[in-house]
Design an enzyme around this catalytic site. Structure first.
Site, PDB file in Angstrom:
ATOM      1  N   GLU A  56     -24.380  33.328  13.505  1.00 24.40           N
ATOM      2  CA  GLU A  56     -25.281  34.414  13.100  1.00 24.40           C
ATOM      3  C   GLU A  56     -25.330  35.426  14.224  1.00 24.40           C
ATOM      4  OE1 GLU A  56     -29.145  32.701  12.730  1.00 24.40           O
ATOM      5  OE2 GLU A  56     -28.469  31.140  11.353  1.00 24.40           O
TER       6      GLU A  56
ATOM      7  N   LYS B  84     -23.043  35.225  24.357  1.00 23.89           N
ATOM      8  CA  LYS B  84     -23.477  36.600  24.640  1.00 23.89           C
ATOM      9  C   LYS B  84     -22.316  37.602  24.665  1.00 23.89           C
ATOM     10  CE  LYS B  84     -27.116  37.488  26.172  1.00 23.89           C
ATOM     11  NZ  LYS B  84     -28.478  37.342  26.631  1.00 23.89           N
TER      12      LYS B  84
ATOM     13  N   LYS C 162     -26.914  37.427  17.130  1.00 23.15           N
ATOM     14  CA  LYS C 162     -28.085  37.227  17.972  1.00 23.15           C
ATOM     15  C   LYS C 162     -28.827  38.551  17.984  1.00 23.15           C
ATOM     16  CE  LYS C 162     -29.768  35.311  22.277  1.00 23.15           C
ATOM     17  NZ  LYS C 162     -30.886  36.226  22.355  1.00 23.15           N
TER      18      LYS C 162
ATOM     19  N   ASP D  88     -31.298  41.396  18.762  1.00 21.68           N
ATOM     20  CA  ASP D  88     -31.963  41.747  20.012  1.00 21.68           C
ATOM     21  C   ASP D  88     -33.295  42.413  19.698  1.00 21.68           C
ATOM     22  OD1 ASP D  88     -32.254  41.849  22.679  1.00 21.68           O
ATOM     23  OD2 ASP D  88     -30.796  43.441  23.039  1.00 21.68           O
TER      24      ASP D  88
ATOM     25  N   CYS E 223     -40.171  76.615  39.739  1.00 20.58           N
ATOM     26  CA  CYS E 223     -39.194  76.455  38.663  1.00 20.58           C
ATOM     27  C   CYS E 223     -37.831  76.896  39.176  1.00 20.58           C
ATOM     28  CB  CYS E 223     -39.612  77.300  37.459  1.00 20.58           C
ATOM     29  SG  CYS E 223     -38.331  77.397  36.199  1.00 20.58           S
TER      30      CYS E 223
ATOM     31  N   GLU F  67     -36.770  37.438  13.852  1.00 14.60           N
ATOM     32  CA  GLU F  67     -36.776  38.459  14.874  1.00 14.60           C
ATOM     33  C   GLU F  67     -37.264  39.763  14.257  1.00 14.60           C
ATOM     34  OE1 GLU F  67     -35.704  36.893  17.533  1.00 14.60           O
ATOM     35  OE2 GLU F  67     -35.215  38.441  19.017  1.00 14.60           O
TER      36      GLU F  67
ATOM     37  N   CYS G 209     -36.862  80.341  37.092  1.00 14.88           N
ATOM     38  CA  CYS G 209     -37.553  81.636  37.194  1.00 14.88           C
ATOM     39  C   CYS G 209     -38.414  81.731  38.451  1.00 14.88           C
ATOM     40  CB  CYS G 209     -38.395  81.887  35.949  1.00 14.88           C
ATOM     41  SG  CYS G 209     -39.809  80.771  35.825  1.00 14.88           S
TER      42      CYS G 209
ATOM     43  N   ASP H 167     -40.659  56.136  -7.238  1.00 12.87           N
ATOM     44  CA  ASP H 167     -41.805  56.187  -6.323  1.00 12.87           C
ATOM     45  C   ASP H 167     -43.061  56.636  -7.059  1.00 12.87           C
ATOM     46  OD1 ASP H 167     -40.483  57.200  -3.078  1.00 12.87           O
ATOM     47  OD2 ASP H 167     -40.283  55.379  -4.268  1.00 12.87           O
TER      48      ASP H 167
ATOM     49  N   CYS I  43     -43.069  74.301  34.145  1.00  9.53           N
ATOM     50  CA  CYS I  43     -43.011  75.713  34.492  1.00  9.53           C
ATOM     51  C   CYS I  43     -43.960  76.418  33.531  1.00  9.53           C
ATOM     52  CB  CYS I  43     -41.587  76.238  34.315  1.00  9.53           C
ATOM     53  SG  CYS I  43     -41.545  78.034  34.305  1.00  9.53           S
TER      54      CYS I  43
ATOM     55  N   TYR J 204     -34.703  33.600  10.451  1.00 12.49           N
ATOM     56  CA  TYR J 204     -33.558  32.733  10.715  1.00 12.49           C
ATOM     57  C   TYR J 204     -33.898  31.253  10.878  1.00 12.49           C
ATOM     58  CZ  TYR J 204     -34.899  34.222  15.488  1.00 12.49           C
ATOM     59  OH  TYR J 204     -35.583  34.541  16.614  1.00 12.49           O
TER      60      TYR J 204
ATOM     61  N   CYS K 239     -40.069  82.145  30.773  1.00 15.35           N
ATOM     62  CA  CYS K 239     -39.003  81.525  31.572  1.00 15.35           C
ATOM     63  C   CYS K 239     -37.719  81.462  30.737  1.00 15.35           C
ATOM     64  CB  CYS K 239     -39.421  80.119  31.995  1.00 15.35           C
ATOM     65  SG  CYS K 239     -38.081  79.223  32.812  1.00 15.35           S
TER      66      CYS K 239
ATOM     67  N   ARG L 296     -43.730  35.386  20.160  1.00 16.67           N
ATOM     68  CA  ARG L 296     -43.253  34.142  20.748  1.00 16.67           C
ATOM     69  C   ARG L 296     -44.100  33.745  21.962  1.00 16.67           C
ATOM     70  NH1 ARG L 296     -39.820  32.697  24.807  1.00 16.67           N
ATOM     71  NH2 ARG L 296     -38.657  30.786  24.473  1.00 16.67           N
TER      72      ARG L 296
ATOM     73  N   TYR M  77     -44.461  53.888  -8.999  1.00 16.53           N
ATOM     74  CA  TYR M  77     -45.057  52.938  -8.069  1.00 16.53           C
ATOM     75  C   TYR M  77     -46.441  53.428  -7.634  1.00 16.53           C
ATOM     76  CZ  TYR M  77     -45.969  50.068  -4.051  1.00 16.53           C
ATOM     77  OH  TYR M  77     -46.580  49.218  -3.180  1.00 16.53           O
TER      78      TYR M  77
HETATM   79  S1  IVH Z   1     -32.569  30.466  16.497  1.00 18.58           S
HETATM   80  C1  IVH Z   1     -34.045  26.798  18.523  1.00 18.58           C
HETATM   81  N1  IVH Z   1     -31.200  32.533  15.656  1.00 18.58           N
HETATM   82  O1  IVH Z   1     -32.943  34.610  20.732  1.00 18.58           O
HETATM   83  C2  IVH Z   1     -33.388  27.970  17.914  1.00 18.58           C
HETATM   84  N2  IVH Z   1     -32.618  32.816  17.540  1.00 18.58           N
HETATM   85  O2  IVH Z   1     -32.491  33.741  23.443  1.00 18.58           O
HETATM   86  C3  IVH Z   1     -33.798  29.254  18.537  1.00 18.58           C
HETATM   87  N3  IVH Z   1     -32.665  35.097  18.432  1.00 18.58           N
HETATM   88  O3  IVH Z   1     -35.981  32.890  21.079  1.00 18.58           O
HETATM   89  C4  IVH Z   1     -33.915  30.361  17.597  1.00 18.58           C
HETATM   90  N4  IVH Z   1     -31.240  35.948  16.980  1.00 18.58           N
HETATM   91  O4  IVH Z   1     -35.944  35.022  19.557  1.00 18.58           O
HETATM   92  C5  IVH Z   1     -32.080  32.077  16.568  1.00 18.58           C
HETATM   93  N5  IVH Z   1     -29.952  34.282  14.783  1.00 18.58           N
HETATM   94  C6  IVH Z   1     -30.821  33.820  15.685  1.00 18.58           C
HETATM   95  C7  IVH Z   1     -31.384  34.649  16.687  1.00 18.58           C
HETATM   96  C8  IVH Z   1     -32.284  34.102  17.608  1.00 18.58           C
HETATM   97  C9  IVH Z   1     -32.023  36.199  18.036  1.00 18.58           C
HETATM   98  C10 IVH Z   1     -33.601  35.075  19.589  1.00 18.58           C
HETATM   99  C11 IVH Z   1     -34.812  34.188  19.415  1.00 18.58           C
HETATM  100  C12 IVH Z   1     -34.728  33.196  20.565  1.00 18.58           C
HETATM  101  C13 IVH Z   1     -33.893  33.954  21.534  1.00 18.58           C
HETATM  102  C14 IVH Z   1     -33.224  33.026  22.524  1.00 18.58           C
END
Ligand code: IVH
Length: 675
Positions: free
Chosen positions: A115, A318, A117, A119, A412, A177, A415, A36, A430, A230, A435, A138, A39
């Site tokens: 892959e 899901k 998904k 969140d 409270c 994401e 007290c 660091d 309070c 992705y 207290c 988005r 850097y």
């Molecule tokens: S591909 C057309 N890959 O999930 C393909 N999306 O519920 C769509 N998301 O809008 C995107 N992980 O924001 C893709 N491995 C992943 C993802 C992913 C999360 C999100 C993305 C999409 C939403 C749909």
């Protein structure tokens, strides 16, 4: 241009390139090559040159303290950002497979890519001639909001694409994401709770909220976000023919991609992979809500095409939700360390997201009013990842008679002092400084593992100490003597000796732990570590004004103000003096600017791998460097120690191969004199 000018320009280009490379190696490849300090040195050299010659558009200095955008401009997506169809079970997945087989008129299995998904918040990054131009949310899929300034703080967003020029011509738009790793999410919510702010419901909301910060931009919070790529919507090199190729290209351009992706030869394999991922869900560093399955071949993707809003060639499988129904048995007001009266719902115990939940905070009166939660109601309870359980909503049943609305008490509950709610504030407090609930919770915080760690001092004992009057204020705890304790009920010689010994041990602490113990709003382990390493000494820290505090890398303006406010209060200064007078002490830390050349770790080289239980990577690095050691990214014969945490990977194998000593965090802390 004169000769010297040309030389300076060349040097600047060299510095920009080197620094961007180091950032990438540190944050994306997890394999830093320089310390660091080294850097910082290069960074400062570049910064100085830029003052005179201007800042190149791809300079890493733009990542620091960039001014936030004025508002959020709309950004049309040239290629719409689609959504995904959901599948809830294996049957849905098989039905999807059949639909595709029919559309393609093909019987043989379709190779897929699986892959996680993620969140988080979907984001698009646009590059022109390899250079990052704009970043957008988005939005509604057609038009997003420009959040370039905030995204610039994410070190996993490359300012420039890597690799040969012919592979990044014209315009490249990358999708992915933005996620907030669970550890950072938990920390953020702890900080918010300390400030009596409503916690974020889940890492997705926190990530989306962080990207859209307009005022009081919290750089530390943005820095903890991660961009995982992705998809490529525009500018994919023509020789790439499958999904795996896209991932490789993204990685070659310098993006972070999800480590957990797999090629599956058919639906059954994909379903099995999904189940295995679900089983590992809790051990991942980021929140995921399912598996995304995509047809591997891009030619077949094109043949399958899109419906209005979703592609036919991909689906979101899901996970079951982290939500359950239960009944509110009671609502009571709890009084916290700062005196805040928090309404808490006592729930019929319910198993959610891996744990049994029996209480959920309702935060404040406004929150209760907004959700209209009453005793006897059936509610939806949610718990995502590490998050504190939450009541999402009341399940309304037609015709059911409900109890009356619940209100925080005027006094409270501990007290009986009249509670106050300041104009414009959400919190009811309070106001009584004495207290017992406040003092109790402060003592429990101070005695906690992350703070001074007084072994054996739990709720019961604290209650006894307060009731007996032996402890009236925090410092009294550190002045306790065995004789006085013996007067307590059910307190034998041995227990009394043990407690006094534990208190004596806790008095010899470290500066970061002491700072955590003070309970300054928003100063948790991470910030405490940064402050301690920067100032090295409590008196210097106490004297620092907000400007000096913001200068600490990783400390934002809000935290800086909190710290300055805390230390400027006479009451707090007096308390700190009393604590020191009672023997609380810690070794001073060499400030970052003058790293010890002859510390306990001088000449020692460390490699960090995996997730350590308490220290963040940067904190561990700072501690090692402060003790004179060096941290590098690759294990070699020159490495003295590999510090391994959870999910340590190939570096561990390498260490075994080269017979390098492997230690864990407790051992490291012990070596640092911290054990
Ligand atoms: S591909 C057309 N890959 O999930 C393909 N999306 O519920 C769509 N998301 O809008 C995107 N992980 O924001 C893709 N491995 C992943 C993802 C992913 C999360 C999100 C993305 C999409 C939403 C749909």
């Amino acid at each position: 241009m004169t000769q010297p000018q040309r030389r300076t320009k060349a040097r600047m280009r060299e510095l920009v390139e080197a620094l961007n490379g180091h950032l990438h190696r540190y944050h994306v490849l997890d394999a830093p090559e320089i310390s660091d300090a080294e850097y910082d040195h290069l960074f400062l050299e570049l910064k100085a040159l830029e003052e005179e010659f201007g800042t190149p558009p791809n300079s890493p200095t733009l990542r620091v303290g960039a001014p936030p955008a004025e508002g959020f401009e709309p950004v049309p997506h040239r290629v719409p950002m689609l959504s995904l169809d959901n599948a809830m079970n294996a049957d849905d997945i098989r039905a999807w497979g059949e639909r595709m087989a029919r559309a393609l008129d093909r019987d043989e299995p379709l190779p897929l890519v699986a892959e996680p998904k993620l969140d988080g918040a979907g984001v698009e990054l646009v590059y022109e001639e390899g250079r990052w131009i704009v970043g957008a949310t988005r939005g509604d899929g057609q038009t997003g909001e420009e959040v370039t300034a905030n995204l610039r703080q994410l070190l996993s967003v490359p300012l420039e694409l890597e690799g040969p020029a012919e592979r990044k011509r014209d315009r490249v738009s990358v999708r992915g994401e933005v996620v907030l790793p669970l550890a950072a999410f938990a920390r953020l919510n702890r900080l918010r709770a300390e400030r009596d702010l409503e916690p974020f419901a889940n890492p997705r909301n926190a990530a989306a909220g962080s990207l859209r910060m307009l005022h009081d931009v919290d750089v530390e919070r943005l820095r903890s976000l991660e961009f995982r790529a992705y998809a490529v919507a525009e500018g994919l090199p023509a020789d790439i023919t499958d999904q795996v190729g896209i991932q490789t290209q993204l990685r070659d351009w310098g993006f972070l991609i999800s480590p957990d992706t797999a090629r599956c030869s058919d639906l059954d394999e994909a379903i099995a992979w999904h189940e295995a991922l679900l089983a590992r869900r809790e051990s991942l560093s980021v929140e995921i809500d399912g598996t995304v399955l995509k047809v591997d071949s891009l030619a077949l993707q094109r043949d399958l095409g899109e419906l209005s809003r979703v592609p036919r060639w991909a689906i979101a499988f899901k996970f079951p939700a982290h939500q359950e129904h239960t009944v509110v048995e009671e609502i009571f007001a709890s009084v916290g360390r700062t005196g805040a009266l928090t309404p808490v719902a006592k729930l019929r115990p319910v198993f959610v997201g891996g744990v049994t939940v029996s209480n959920a905070s309702l935060h404040n009166q406004d929150e209760i009013d907004r959700k209209d939660v009453r005793v006897g109601d059936t509610v939806i309870v949610q718990r995502a990842g590490d998050v504190i359980p939450q009541i999402v909503a009341v399940v309304k049943t037609k015709g059911k008679r409900r109890r009356k609305k619940w209100r925080l008490p005027d006094r409270c509950p501990i007290c009986d002092t009249k509670s106050v709610r300041e104009e414009g504030e959400a919190v009811t407090r309070c106001p009584n400084g004495a207290c017992p609930a406040k003092i109790r919770n402060r003592i429990l915080h101070v005695a906690g593992r992350g703070a001074l760690d007084v072994d054996g001092l739990g709720e019961k004992l604290v209650a006894q100490l307060l009731e007996s009057g032996l402890v009236k204020e925090l410092p009294d705890l550190f002045g306790l003597e065995v004789e006085a304790l013996l007067a307590l009920e059910r307190m034998g010689q041995k227990s009394a000796d043990n407690l006094i010994a534990a208190i004596a041990k806790a008095k010899r602490t470290t500066l970061p732990r002491f700072l955590i113990a003070l309970g300054i709003p928003e100063v948790g382990a991470g910030v405490a570590e940064l402050l301690a390493n920067h100032f090295g000494d409590l008196d210097l820290l106490m004297a620092a004004d907000p400007e000096a505090l913001v200068a600490v890398d990783g400390v934002g303006p809000i935290v800086a103000q909190n710290v300055a406010d805390y230390f400027s209060e006479g009451r707090n200064q007096d308390e700190i003096e009393r604590l020191r007078g009672l023997g609380l002490e810690w070794p001073s830390i060499a400030p970052r600017s003058e790293l010890e050349a002859d510390g306990p770790f001088s000449d020692k080289t460390f490699v960090l791998t995996g997730t350590l239980p308490h220290l963040s990577r940067s904190a561990a690095k700072a501690r090692i460097e402060a003790a004179g050691g060096k941290v590098t990214g690759t294990v070699s014969k020159k490495t003295d120690y590999v510090v391994a945490g959870e999910a340590a990977g190939s570096k561990l194998h390498k260490a075994a191969e080269l017979e390098v000593a492997v230690i864990d965090e407790p051992t490291l802390l012990e070596m640092l004199g911290d054990g």
